[in-house]
Design a protein around this motif. Structure first.
Motif, PDB file in Angstrom:
ATOM      1  N   SER A  33       0.851  -1.194   0.000  1.00 16.26           N
ATOM      2  CA  SER A  33       0.000   0.000   0.000  1.00 16.26           C
ATOM      3  C   SER A  33       0.890   1.248   0.000  1.00 16.26           C
ATOM      4  O   SER A  33       2.116   1.146  -0.145  1.00 16.26           O
ATOM      5  CB  SER A  33      -0.892   0.002   1.257  1.00 16.26           C
ATOM      6  OG  SER A  33      -1.689  -1.163   1.288  1.00 16.26           O
ATOM      7  N   GLU A  34       0.260   2.428   0.201  1.00 12.91           N
ATOM      8  CA  GLU A  34       1.083   3.650   0.229  1.00 12.91           C
ATOM      9  C   GLU A  34       1.640   3.918   1.615  1.00 12.91           C
ATOM     10  O   GLU A  34       2.837   4.050   1.816  1.00 12.91           O
ATOM     11  CB  GLU A  34       0.252   4.836  -0.256  1.00 12.91           C
ATOM     12  CG  GLU A  34       0.194   4.821  -1.770  1.00 12.91           C
ATOM     13  CD  GLU A  34      -0.672   5.873  -2.373  1.00 12.91           C
ATOM     14  OE1 GLU A  34      -1.244   6.698  -1.632  1.00 12.91           O
ATOM     15  OE2 GLU A  34      -0.800   5.861  -3.608  1.00 12.91           O
ATOM     16  N   GLU A  35       0.728   3.951   2.597  1.00 17.93           N
ATOM     17  CA  GLU A  35       1.162   4.242   3.967  1.00 17.93           C
ATOM     18  C   GLU A  35       0.208   3.559   4.931  1.00 17.93           C
ATOM     19  O   GLU A  35      -1.009   3.692   4.767  1.00 17.93           O
ATOM     20  CB  GLU A  35       1.129   5.748   4.187  1.00 17.93           C
ATOM     21  CG  GLU A  35       2.137   6.179   5.196  1.00 17.93           C
ATOM     22  CD  GLU A  35       2.484   7.672   5.061  1.00 17.93           C
ATOM     23  OE1 GLU A  35       3.548   8.040   5.519  1.00 17.93           O
ATOM     24  OE2 GLU A  35       1.664   8.423   4.518  1.00 17.93           O
ATOM     25  N   ALA A  36       0.726   2.853   5.909  1.00 16.84           N
ATOM     26  CA  ALA A  36      -0.163   2.154   6.841  1.00 16.84           C
ATOM     27  C   ALA A  36       0.511   1.986   8.191  1.00 16.84           C
ATOM     28  O   ALA A  36       1.743   2.069   8.311  1.00 16.84           O
ATOM     29  CB  ALA A  36      -0.537   0.788   6.265  1.00 16.84           C
ATOM     30  N   VAL A  37      -0.336   1.768   9.209  1.00 18.15           N
ATOM     31  CA  VAL A  37       0.176   1.510  10.558  1.00 18.15           C
ATOM     32  C   VAL A  37      -0.342   0.140  10.995  1.00 18.15           C
ATOM     33  O   VAL A  37      -1.533  -0.136  10.897  1.00 18.15           O
ATOM     34  CB  VAL A  37      -0.329   2.576  11.560  1.00 18.15           C
ATOM     35  CG1 VAL A  37       0.278   2.335  12.945  1.00 18.15           C
ATOM     36  CG2 VAL A  37       0.010   3.970  11.073  1.00 18.15           C
ATOM     37  N   VAL A  38       0.569  -0.707  11.476  1.00 14.66           N
ATOM     38  CA  VAL A  38       0.180  -2.013  12.005  1.00 14.66           C
ATOM     39  C   VAL A  38       0.334  -1.935  13.523  1.00 14.66           C
ATOM     40  O   VAL A  38       1.442  -1.747  14.031  1.00 14.66           O
ATOM     41  CB  VAL A  38       1.053  -3.141  11.424  1.00 14.66           C
ATOM     42  CG1 VAL A  38       0.633  -4.489  11.997  1.00 14.66           C
ATOM     43  CG2 VAL A  38       0.991  -3.137   9.896  1.00 14.66           C
ATOM     44  N   HIS A  39      -0.795  -2.063  14.223  1.00 14.24           N
ATOM     45  CA  HIS A  39      -0.767  -1.976  15.678  1.00 14.24           C
ATOM     46  C   HIS A  39      -0.575  -3.374  16.280  1.00 14.24           C
ATOM     47  O   HIS A  39      -1.162  -4.328  15.805  1.00 14.24           O
ATOM     48  CB  HIS A  39      -2.098  -1.415  16.210  1.00 14.24           C
ATOM     49  CG  HIS A  39      -2.348  -0.007  15.773  1.00 14.24           C
ATOM     50  ND1 HIS A  39      -1.941   1.077  16.506  1.00 14.24           N
ATOM     51  CD2 HIS A  39      -2.940   0.486  14.659  1.00 14.24           C
ATOM     52  CE1 HIS A  39      -2.291   2.187  15.876  1.00 14.24           C
ATOM     53  NE2 HIS A  39      -2.907   1.853  14.750  1.00 14.24           N
ATOM     54  N   ARG A  40       0.143  -3.410  17.342  1.00 15.50           N
ATOM     55  CA  ARG A  40       0.388  -4.610  18.117  1.00 15.50           C
ATOM     56  C   ARG A  40       0.795  -5.829  17.251  1.00 15.50           C
ATOM     57  O   ARG A  40       0.175  -6.888  17.293  1.00 15.50           O
ATOM     58  CB  ARG A  40      -0.870  -4.963  18.913  1.00 15.50           C
ATOM     59  CG  ARG A  40      -0.526  -5.444  20.306  1.00 15.50           C
ATOM     60  CD  ARG A  40      -1.723  -5.974  21.027  1.00 15.50           C
ATOM     61  NE  ARG A  40      -2.580  -4.968  21.570  1.00 15.50           N
ATOM     62  CZ  ARG A  40      -3.908  -5.107  21.675  1.00 15.50           C
ATOM     63  NH1 ARG A  40      -4.502  -6.175  21.241  1.00 15.50           N
ATOM     64  NH2 ARG A  40      -4.631  -4.162  22.221  1.00 15.50           N
ATOM     65  N   PRO A  41       1.856  -5.681  16.443  1.00 14.88           N
ATOM     66  CA  PRO A  41       2.296  -6.813  15.613  1.00 14.88           C
ATOM     67  C   PRO A  41       3.003  -7.862  16.458  1.00 14.88           C
ATOM     68  O   PRO A  41       3.507  -7.542  17.538  1.00 14.88           O
ATOM     69  CB  PRO A  41       3.294  -6.153  14.657  1.00 14.88           C
ATOM     70  CG  PRO A  41       3.875  -5.035  15.467  1.00 14.88           C
ATOM     71  CD  PRO A  41       2.756  -4.513  16.331  1.00 14.88           C
ATOM     72  N   GLU A  63       9.813   0.568  13.517  1.00 13.57           N
ATOM     73  CA  GLU A  63       9.148   0.086  14.734  1.00 13.57           C
ATOM     74  C   GLU A  63       9.055   1.253  15.706  1.00 13.57           C
ATOM     75  O   GLU A  63      10.065   1.884  16.020  1.00 13.57           O
ATOM     76  CB  GLU A  63       9.998  -1.039  15.326  1.00 13.57           C
ATOM     77  CG  GLU A  63       9.314  -1.788  16.419  1.00 13.57           C
ATOM     78  CD  GLU A  63      10.256  -2.785  17.088  1.00 13.57           C
ATOM     79  OE1 GLU A  63      11.167  -3.320  16.431  1.00 13.57           O
ATOM     80  OE2 GLU A  63      10.064  -2.995  18.298  1.00 13.57           O
ATOM     81  N   LYS A  64       7.827   1.548  16.179  1.00 18.14           N
ATOM     82  CA  LYS A  64       7.670   2.665  17.114  1.00 18.14           C
ATOM     83  C   LYS A  64       6.706   2.204  18.199  1.00 18.14           C
ATOM     84  O   LYS A  64       5.512   2.001  17.923  1.00 18.14           O
ATOM     85  CB  LYS A  64       7.120   3.882  16.375  1.00 18.14           C
ATOM     86  CG  LYS A  64       7.343   5.158  17.113  1.00 18.14           C
ATOM     87  CD  LYS A  64       7.142   6.340  16.209  1.00 18.14           C
ATOM     88  CE  LYS A  64       7.573   7.605  16.929  1.00 18.14           C
ATOM     89  NZ  LYS A  64       7.115   8.784  16.245  1.00 18.14           N
ATOM     90  N   GLY A  65       7.205   2.016  19.396  1.00 15.81           N
ATOM     91  CA  GLY A  65       6.369   1.510  20.484  1.00 15.81           C
ATOM     92  C   GLY A  65       5.770   0.179  20.072  1.00 15.81           C
ATOM     93  O   GLY A  65       6.479  -0.724  19.623  1.00 15.81           O
ATOM     94  N   ASP A  66       4.454   0.096  20.162  1.00 19.28           N
ATOM     95  CA  ASP A  66       3.772  -1.151  19.850  1.00 19.28           C
ATOM     96  C   ASP A  66       3.235  -1.140  18.418  1.00 19.28           C
ATOM     97  O   ASP A  66       2.216  -1.756  18.131  1.00 19.28           O
ATOM     98  CB  ASP A  66       2.612  -1.312  20.847  1.00 19.28           C
ATOM     99  CG  ASP A  66       2.369  -2.767  21.148  1.00 19.28           C
ATOM    100  OD1 ASP A  66       3.127  -3.597  20.622  1.00 19.28           O
ATOM    101  OD2 ASP A  66       1.409  -3.068  21.893  1.00 19.28           O
ATOM    102  N   LYS A  67       3.910  -0.400  17.519  1.00 13.99           N
ATOM    103  CA  LYS A  67       3.390  -0.224  16.166  1.00 13.99           C
ATOM    104  C   LYS A  67       4.500  -0.418  15.132  1.00 13.99           C
ATOM    105  O   LYS A  67       5.677  -0.197  15.443  1.00 13.99           O
ATOM    106  CB  LYS A  67       2.927   1.232  15.962  1.00 13.99           C
ATOM    107  CG  LYS A  67       1.733   1.642  16.734  1.00 13.99           C
ATOM    108  CD  LYS A  67       1.360   3.053  16.311  1.00 13.99           C
ATOM    109  CE  LYS A  67       1.807   4.008  17.335  1.00 13.99           C
ATOM    110  NZ  LYS A  67       1.052   5.015  17.835  1.00 13.99           N
TER     111      LYS A  67
END
Ligand SMILES: O=C(O)C1=C[C@@H](OP(=O)(O)O)[C@@H](O)[C@H](O)C1
Ligand SMILES: C=C(OP(=O)(O)O)C(=O)O
Length: 430
Positions: A33-41, A63-67
């Motif tokens: 995709s273009e831009e996305a955030v994956v939470h709690r991977p 990787e930033k915190g839990d994302k």
């Protein structure tokens, strides 16, 4: 690494680790995709292989915190600067092989000694028919694999009997081809729930797939589509939770609550029905996503069809080893194509603990009894190690080697078990 395990009972609450399958898909689809955030991977050895491979195709992943913050390749994977090393992860190898078919150049993919024994023939053949050029360097359909991009889309058939990951991989790559693709499954599709998870995630990324289930299974994949995943939170993993739930059911005096287990397309949620059918004291509050198991009931034998849920086989084999009567694990030949031949690994290790077991081409027949402590081999396979750890907590006086392999899918497995009171200790290196 080696551990020693003594008889245990486990008590308390744990949060199920994030799903490995959803994490692989979320990273891959975010990268397209273009831009996305994956939470709690799930950050485990296998999913990190998918992160590295996605970066080599051009995605930026932080990787930033839990994302995970992903700046993707917007549907145009580049030619990797280096060989893609999928390490121990079948999912990574198959997904990235199909994505390599979309590039303007040549990609080389490999993995560790286990991954280099696993089959890829049907996937490579279909990619060739779709317009890519693939070969296995050793001519045996195993990695190392070389892929020259060029998939255009067409009508193709693929066997469903070896791995659903071939189908998931094509469902992910083909929407970016110029023409549409019709993918017909020959024979029965094993591990189907994983394909359903792929289609669910593709839908969230704006990708349309038409499934025709009349007269066999057919997937119609329109070409020239655009990936647009924005944000996704990874659900809990029922395969990883199976070791917690099954251990609590087998161990007298146990009472364990596992959180983060909401209804999901994951096939392995059937572990809850399996435990109920075997007579365990288990409740699932689906709205709260909480499963509670109390140990102490005598478990009964079961007949388990592993066709859709191969990853539960080691868990069910250990449950069957302590259940009253003779259990059958059937339709399980595809379980031989995993990190190890898991039917053979279980048939080798469980008898060392006194289990009466018969191995056939696609089944295990197991008569339950009393487990004895033993020194067993973990086969460098996370699911073999975690299931033997369950058996060790029943038997006591057990040692397992190659336990570092839990990092593949459940890096905190021993930490979580010990937090519940399991008597497991690392054996210092000599
Ligand atoms: O697509 C996936 O995420 C998976 C599919 C299954 O493999 P097969 O389709 O090869 O049975 C499963 O065993 C594996 O752990 C994960
Ligand atoms: C077989 C497994 O994964 P993969 O195919 O991705 O290596 C597994 O996690 O048990």
């Amino acid at each position: 690494m080696r551990v020693s395990i003594n008889k245990s009972s486990i008590k308390g609450e744990v949060f199920a680790p994030p799903s490995k399958s959803y994490t692989h898909r979320a990273i891959t689809l975010a990268a397209l995709s273009e831009e996305a955030v994956v939470h709690r991977p799930l950050l485990s050895a296998d999913t990190l292989a998918t992160v590295r491979a996605s970066r080599l195709f051009g995605a930026s992943i932080e990787e930033k915190g839990d994302k995970l913050l992903v700046r993707g390749m917007a549907g145009r994977p580049g030619v990797p600067d280096d060989v893609i090393d999928a390490a121990n992860s079948g999912t990574t190898l198959r997904f990235m092989t199909a994505i390599a078919g979309l590039t303007d150049g040549i990609t080389v993919l490999t993995g560790d000694s286990s991954l280099r024994t696993r089959p890829n023939g049907p996937l490579l053949e279909v990619l060739n028919r779709l317009g890519a050029k693939t070969c296995s360097t050793r001519g045996n359909e195993r990695a190392p694999i070389v892929v020259k991009g060029g998939i255009k889309g067409s009508e193709v058939e693929i066997s469903g009997s070896i791995s659903s990951q071939f189908i998931s991989a094509l469902l992910i790559a083909c929407p970016l081809a110029e023409n549409s693709t019709t993918l017909s499954i020959i024979g029965k599709l094993k591990s189907r729930p994983y394909v359903d998870v792929t289609i669910e995630m593709l839908g969230l990324a704006g990708i349309k797939i038409h499934t025709d289930d009349n007269n066999g299974i057919k997937f119609i994949i329109p070409g020239k589509q655009k990936y647009s995943l924005k944000e996704y939170t990874i659900p809990g993993d029922f395969s990883s939770a199976s070791y917690l739930l099954a251990s609590a059911a087998m161990l007298d005096g146990s009472e364990v609550t596992v959180k983060n287990l909401f209804p999901s397309k994951q096939g392995d949620k059937v572990i809850i029905d399996i435990l109920k059918q075997m007579g365990a004291d288990i409740t699932w509050d689906m709205e709260a996503g909480i499963v509670t198991v109390r140990g102490g009931r005598k478990l009964k034998a079961i007949t388990f069809d592993a066709g859709s849920t191969p990853d539960l086989v080691p868990t069910v084999a250990v449950l069957a080893s302590v259940a009253e009567g003779t259990s059958r694990i059937e339709n399980a030949e595809h379980v031989r194509y995993k990190e190890t031949d898991r039917l053979h690994a279980l048939a080798t290790e469980l008898p060392k603990m006194g289990v009466s077991l018969k191995e056939e081409k696609d089944s295990l027949t197991i008569t339950g009894g009393t487990l004895e402590g033993a020194e067993v081999h973990g086969w460098d396979d996370h699911r073999i190690v975690m299931s033997l750890a369950m058996a060790g907590m029943v038997a006591g006086n057990t040692k397992i080697d190659t336990t570092e392999s839990v990092s593949i899918s459940y890096p905190d497995f021993f930490k979580d078990m010990c937090s519940l009171g399991a008597k497991i200790e690392e054996i210092p290196e000599e």
